[in-house]
Enzyme design. Sequence first.
Site, mmCIF file in Angstrom:
data_model
loop_
_atom_site.group_PDB
_atom_site.id
_atom_site.type_symbol
_atom_site.label_atom_id
_atom_site.label_comp_id
_atom_site.label_asym_id
_atom_site.label_seq_id
_atom_site.Cartn_x
_atom_site.Cartn_y
_atom_site.Cartn_z
ATOM 1 N N SER A 158 23.570 -31.287 -0.924
ATOM 2 C CA SER A 158 24.846 -31.566 -1.324
ATOM 3 C C SER A 158 26.124 -30.599 -1.154
ATOM 4 O O SER A 158 26.012 -29.388 -1.553
ATOM 5 C CB SER A 158 24.731 -31.985 -2.971
ATOM 6 N N HIS B 185 25.021 -34.958 1.801
ATOM 7 C CA HIS B 185 25.593 -35.569 0.508
ATOM 8 C C HIS B 185 26.885 -35.210 0.260
ATOM 9 O O HIS B 185 26.980 -33.911 0.028
ATOM 10 C CB HIS B 185 24.311 -35.305 -0.499
ATOM 11 N N ASP C 292 29.567 -35.386 -2.412
ATOM 12 C CA ASP C 292 30.028 -35.863 -3.929
ATOM 13 C C ASP C 292 31.881 -36.249 -4.182
ATOM 14 O O ASP C 292 32.516 -35.061 -4.280
ATOM 15 C CB ASP C 292 29.720 -34.772 -4.645
ATOM 16 N N MET D 88 34.580 -37.569 -6.398
ATOM 17 C CA MET D 88 34.998 -37.567 -7.713
ATOM 18 C C MET D 88 36.535 -37.663 -7.949
ATOM 19 O O MET D 88 37.104 -36.981 -7.172
ATOM 20 C CB MET D 88 34.459 -36.189 -8.594
ATOM 21 N N HIS E 85 28.478 -40.278 -2.116
ATOM 22 C CA HIS E 85 28.224 -40.333 -3.418
ATOM 23 C C HIS E 85 29.174 -40.670 -4.201
ATOM 24 O O HIS E 85 30.280 -39.604 -4.479
ATOM 25 C CB HIS E 85 27.323 -39.481 -4.178
ATOM 26 N N MET F 258 31.500 -41.046 -7.241
ATOM 27 C CA MET F 258 31.789 -41.050 -8.461
ATOM 28 C C MET F 258 33.161 -41.571 -8.886
ATOM 29 O O MET F 258 33.986 -40.623 -9.367
ATOM 30 C CB MET F 258 31.306 -39.685 -9.045
ATOM 31 N N MET G 166 20.396 -40.432 -11.136
ATOM 32 C CA MET G 166 21.008 -39.102 -11.565
ATOM 33 C C MET G 166 20.110 -38.501 -12.454
ATOM 34 O O MET G 166 19.633 -39.056 -13.481
ATOM 35 C CB MET G 166 22.416 -39.525 -12.005
ATOM 36 N N ASP H 286 19.097 -36.769 -7.904
ATOM 37 C CA ASP H 286 20.275 -35.863 -7.624
ATOM 38 C C ASP H 286 20.774 -35.087 -8.875
ATOM 39 O O ASP H 286 21.094 -35.850 -9.932
ATOM 40 C CB ASP H 286 21.479 -36.917 -7.053
HETATM 41 C C1 DX5 Z 1 26.629 -34.090 -9.430
HETATM 42 C C2 DX5 Z 1 26.568 -34.309 -8.207
HETATM 43 C C3 DX5 Z 1 25.438 -33.586 -7.574
HETATM 44 C C4 DX5 Z 1 25.505 -32.236 -7.264
HETATM 45 C C5 DX5 Z 1 24.158 -31.628 -7.413
HETATM 46 O O1 DX5 Z 1 27.534 -34.641 -10.193
HETATM 47 O O2 DX5 Z 1 26.423 -35.916 -8.034
HETATM 48 O O3 DX5 Z 1 25.060 -34.291 -6.138
HETATM 49 O O4 DX5 Z 1 25.974 -31.620 -6.122
HETATM 50 O O5 DX5 Z 1 24.140 -30.206 -7.591
HETATM 51 P P1 DX5 Z 1 23.015 -29.389 -8.259
HETATM 52 O O6 DX5 Z 1 21.809 -29.390 -6.981
HETATM 53 O O7 DX5 Z 1 23.430 -28.114 -7.976
HETATM 54 O O8 DX5 Z 1 22.419 -29.813 -9.407
HETATM 55 ZN ZN ZN Z 2 25.904 -36.523 -5.813
#
Ligand code: DX5
Ligand code: ZN
Length: 223
Positions: free
Chosen positions: A12, A37, A39, A41, A73, A75, A144, A179
Amino acid sequence: MSWPTSTQVVPSILSADFGAFRSQVVELLDAGARAFHVDVMDGRFVPVITFGPQVVSSFADLVHERGGTIDVHLMIEDPERQLPEFAKAGADSCTVHVEACPHLHHTLGLMHDLGMGAGVTINPATPVGALREAAREADLLLCMSVNPGWGGQKFIESSLERLGELQALLRPGMGLEVDGGVGPATIERCRAAGANLMVAGAAIYAQPSPGEAWKALTALAGA
Ligand code: DX5
Ligand code: ZN
């Protein structure tokens, strides 16, 4: 697009060093990573704001020339509105939250129409059964194992039981991803609980060598 059903550790990029972003991607590709991956947001669905499609296009060339894939991903609220731009930027698949999609069947169809793999994910407090119908259309279910929004959080142990329940919803060829909080202390149990795609942020990027950390996690996952 079909999701890998073999076991893979998926970096990620949330925890990447953005001053060395492309060279870290190359290091991970050299180590053997083939799925990344991203992320996204929006400051609404989760409190934090991260990246848009430009970040996908800034490394899609590196990943695609090695036969790898990028999963985004999302969010965010109203993810449907953003799907075309992510497809154009080079996303091979997107994963949306069941909590953000009142018309999930339509959303998954839109991803397929855009030529992308369709993933769907679920927050830790949402009953697993909320994915029962979506599992008929989706290519990937993502569990999650932290509340979304930040890297480096502690793995929520009840996720292991939820992975088992999600596994029961899989059709042949679907992937099951986990994740959040995945690292040396948790990755073997995630594999045993049925996940084949292990997203890891801090456990890769907060280490002295992301490539070596990826290899060590991959060995622990038995991949
Ligand atoms: C959290 C993200 C994850 C995050 C995971 O909201 O969706 O993908 O990057 O990070 P680690 O592996 O550090 O928990
Ligand atoms: Zn994620």
